[in-house]
Motif scaffolding. Structure first.
Motif, PDB file in Angstrom:
ATOM      1  N   VAL A   1      42.123  28.834  48.123  1.00  0.00           N
ATOM      2  CA  VAL A   1      40.728  29.251  47.929  1.00  0.00           C
ATOM      3  C   VAL A   1      40.623  30.218  46.758  1.00  0.00           C
ATOM      4  O   VAL A   1      39.705  30.120  45.926  1.00  0.00           O
ATOM      5  N   VAL A   2      41.560  31.163  46.668  1.00  0.00           N
ATOM      6  CA  VAL A   2      41.563  32.085  45.527  1.00  0.00           C
ATOM      7  C   VAL A   2      41.769  31.315  44.227  1.00  0.00           C
ATOM      8  O   VAL A   2      41.151  31.627  43.203  1.00  0.00           O
ATOM      9  N   GLY A   3      42.638  30.301  44.257  1.00  0.00           N
ATOM     10  CA  GLY A   3      42.835  29.483  43.062  1.00  0.00           C
ATOM     11  C   GLY A   3      41.564  28.792  42.611  1.00  0.00           C
ATOM     12  O   GLY A   3      41.283  28.681  41.407  1.00  0.00           O
ATOM     13  N   VAL A   4      40.764  28.308  43.569  1.00  0.00           N
ATOM     14  CA  VAL A   4      39.489  27.678  43.217  1.00  0.00           C
ATOM     15  C   VAL A   4      38.552  28.695  42.576  1.00  0.00           C
ATOM     16  O   VAL A   4      37.884  28.410  41.574  1.00  0.00           O
ATOM     17  N   VAL A   5      38.501  29.900  43.132  1.00  0.00           N
ATOM     18  CA  VAL A   5      37.640  30.940  42.560  1.00  0.00           C
ATOM     19  C   VAL A   5      38.106  31.319  41.159  1.00  0.00           C
ATOM     20  O   VAL A   5      37.292  31.494  40.243  1.00  0.00           O
TER      21      VAL A   5
ATOM     22  N   VAL B   1      39.429  38.296  55.307  1.00  0.00           N
ATOM     23  CA  VAL B   1      39.350  38.140  53.851  1.00  0.00           C
ATOM     24  C   VAL B   1      39.112  36.692  53.482  1.00  0.00           C
ATOM     25  O   VAL B   1      38.337  36.385  52.559  1.00  0.00           O
ATOM     26  N   LEU B   2      39.735  35.766  54.205  1.00  0.00           N
ATOM     27  CA  LEU B   2      39.550  34.356  53.913  1.00  0.00           C
ATOM     28  C   LEU B   2      38.114  33.921  54.174  1.00  0.00           C
ATOM     29  O   LEU B   2      37.525  33.152  53.404  1.00  0.00           O
ATOM     30  N   LEU B   3      37.518  34.432  55.258  1.00  0.00           N
ATOM     31  CA  LEU B   3      36.115  34.119  55.541  1.00  0.00           C
ATOM     32  C   LEU B   3      35.209  34.687  54.442  1.00  0.00           C
ATOM     33  O   LEU B   3      34.228  34.044  54.039  1.00  0.00           O
ATOM     34  N   LEU B   4      35.526  35.892  53.962  1.00  0.00           N
ATOM     35  CA  LEU B   4      34.746  36.469  52.867  1.00  0.00           C
ATOM     36  C   LEU B   4      34.850  35.613  51.610  1.00  0.00           C
ATOM     37  O   LEU B   4      33.861  35.388  50.906  1.00  0.00           O
ATOM     38  N   LEU B   5      36.056  35.117  51.321  1.00  0.00           N
ATOM     39  CA  LEU B   5      36.249  34.300  50.129  1.00  0.00           C
ATOM     40  C   LEU B   5      35.441  33.011  50.208  1.00  0.00           C
ATOM     41  O   LEU B   5      34.790  32.602  49.236  1.00  0.00           O
ATOM     42  N   VAL B   6      35.489  32.356  51.344  1.00  0.00           N
ATOM     43  CA  VAL B   6      34.753  31.103  51.503  1.00  0.00           C
ATOM     44  C   VAL B   6      33.260  31.350  51.379  1.00  0.00           C
ATOM     45  O   VAL B   6      32.534  30.596  50.710  1.00  0.00           O
ATOM     46  N   ALA B   7      32.763  32.423  52.021  1.00  0.00           N
ATOM     47  CA  ALA B   7      31.341  32.746  51.916  1.00  0.00           C
ATOM     48  C   ALA B   7      30.940  33.049  50.477  1.00  0.00           C
ATOM     49  O   ALA B   7      29.898  32.597  49.994  1.00  0.00           O
TER      50      ALA B   7
END
Length: 525
Positions: free
Chosen positions: A299-303, A504-510
């Motif tokens: 997910v961080v890679g996508v961002v 943190v993962l939920l924050l990233l997805v949101a």
């Protein structure tokens, strides 16, 4: 003018050849000028920080890496926060696990280095703090290998990974001289983080003891503290975006802190009081830590890909011309894509090798649902890799086949090695005599998160773009298959366990959904 000694003259000429005066990359020219002045007779030698910056700038120039807007400023914002988080978490782990619960490991060696780095930075010794950060991160990575030489246990790999990642951010972003706000933030933030993290763990109702308060339930609650830091940076970036102010540095700081933050504390694991041996009880759908780490990284890679590709139409009052499209510009990159194809094929072969004994009832027979999941993963990896091979082979230049084949082989070997290491780790670092190869094969399938995420990221632009209808039918069909197959596997593996994802993962997805669905602002700098 006094002539330089031969040794200094040779160094001077090497610097001139390595870094021409026309070279400008962030602090590159400034550092070169400082080093050239320091090379003159009677002057002091460069500091380790200057040498590290020089090496980094030189590698960036030699590898032709792009200068990403806002990354350097984002590192400067994230570095003191990363230092305070690493030092505060070290104090919490030291106090709670090593003192209260009596779990004795080699971890305090690294914890002490982190606390010393925070103290040095708070006192204004940024250079010494940066050196101590490197020592602390290196020590954290070396502890698992040094533990067998002592009578103490090693700290879990997840802890050393998180501390080392914070160390990379801090070492790359700390600059001298430190401002008063940065020094105050580290000096006050470290004890606040330590107290808050310890309070969360102490008030969770976990019975004290090494068996019941190991790093898993502790990190699940410590991750909330890191989530607050990530949320604050994300909120500041959001406010700046809404108000039309430059926000790219704050976005980069959010993403950088989210990388190690996403590795911490998934929900769902809680130790039940009174359970013999401190057995873990799943209070939410199980989502393993390996899956948490891989999904957070993807997910961080996508961002990061979005931040790198996002261009501002208005910069410094001047309107920029749109970038001219080039063939294959919508792809993830030639070399990276062939590496991904090889990784998918190598991972499929590795999973099949681990699952074959269970299929043949060599060990405990594999249950039917698990066998179906493992078999479907192998089939989708192979089919998707072949689909991407067909699509990308159509645009591959005749002279590039050897390089592509080499990339595929390298990706396959790397994936096989990683899969084997995960299997050895799952079997308590033993090489033979695995009692449940079916469970090992099931765990290794988690690694498929990475190639499927890269396949989806590569195929999505060409499939969703309006000009995709002009592409050949075969290419459109295979691209659609790649996107659907990757999205289906990723959704089946991760979405049912949504309640287990870490904060943190939920924050990233949101945040990713917000920046994707929100209307474009004129600037994101």
């Amino acid at each position: 003018m006094t002539a330089r000694p031969p040794r200094l003259e040779r160094r001077y000429q090497l610097l001139l050849r390595a870094y021409p005066r026309a070279y400008r990359a962030e602090r590159g020219e400034e550092i070169v000028g400082v080093l050239l002045d320091l090379a003159r007779p009677g002057q002091s030698w460069p500091t380790p920080a200057d040498v590290a910056d020089l090496v980094g700038s030189g590698l960036r120039q030699r590898l032709r890496l792009p200068i990403v807007d806002g990354l350097a400023a984002g590192l400067r914002l994230a570095a003191p926060v990363a230092l305070a988080l690493a030092a505060g978490l070290s104090a919490c782990l030291w106090a709670w696990l090593e003192v209260v619960t009596g779990l004795h490991t080699t971890g305090p060696v690294a914890y002490a280095a982190w606390l010393a780095a925070a103290v040095a930075y708070a006192l204004g010794r940024a250079g010494a703090a940066r050196t101590l950060v490197v020592v602390a991160a290196t020590t954290a990575l070396a502890l698992p290998a040094a533990a067998p030489l002592t009578d103490l246990d090693r700290p879990p790999l997840w802890v050393t990974m998180v501390l080392a990642a914070f160390g990379v951010i801090a070492a790359a972003g700390l600059r001298a001289p430190a401002s008063a706000d940065e020094r105050l933030g580290v000096g006050a933030g470290t004890p606040i983080i330590a107290v808050c993290a310890t309070a969360l763990v102490a008030t969770a109702g976990l019975p004290p003891g090494p068996a019941t308060a190991y790093y898993q339930p502790t990190l699940a609650r410590v991750g909330l503290v890191v989530a607050v830091a990530v949320a604050v940076h994300a909120a500041i970036a959001g406010v700046r975006l809404i108000s039309g102010r430059p926000a790219r540095a704050w976005l980069w700081a959010t993403v950088l802190l989210a990388v190690p933050g996403g590795w911490l504390g998934q929900f769902g694991d809680q130790v039940a009081a009174g359970v013999p041996g401190g057995a873990a009880v799943d209070v939410a759908p199980h989502f393993g830590r390996l899956a948490q780490v891989l999904l957070a990284t993807c997910v961080v890679g996508v961002v990061i890909a979005w931040l790198v590709r996002a261009e501002s139409p208005v910069r410094a009052g001047r309107r920029q011309a749109p970038r001219r499209a080039t063939p294959g510009a919508d792809r993830a990159g030639g070399g990276a894509l062939w590496l991904t194809i090889g990784a998918a094929l190598g991972l499929a072969a590795t999973i099949a090798a681990f699952a074959l004994p269970a299929y043949l009832a060599y060990a405990t027979p594999m249950p039917l649902p698990r066998a179906g999941y493992v078999s479907a993963t192998i089939a989708l990896l192979v089919a998707t890799a072949l689909a991407r091979t067909v699509v990308d082979a159509r645009t591959l230049a005749p002279g590039r086949w050897a390089r592509a084949a080499l990339m595929v082989a390298a990706g396959a070997v790397a994936a096989a090695c990683v899969g084997w290491l995960v299997a050895v780790y799952d079997n308590k670092w033993t090489l033979t005599g695995w009692a449940h190869p079916d469970l090992t094969a099931n765990l290794v399938t988690t690694l498929a998160l990475v190639p499927f995420a890269l396949f989806a990221l590569d195929a999505a632009p060409s499939v969703l773009r309006s000009s995709a209808s002009a592409r050949p039918v075969l290419e459109r069909t295979l691209g659609l298959w790649t996107l659907l197959a990757s999205a289906a596997w990723l959704s089946y593996t991760t979405v049912p366990h949504l309640l287990s994802w870490g904060p943190v993962l939920l924050l990233l997805v949101a945040g990713l959904l917000a920046v994707t669905l929100a209307p474009r602002r004129p600037t994101v700098n």
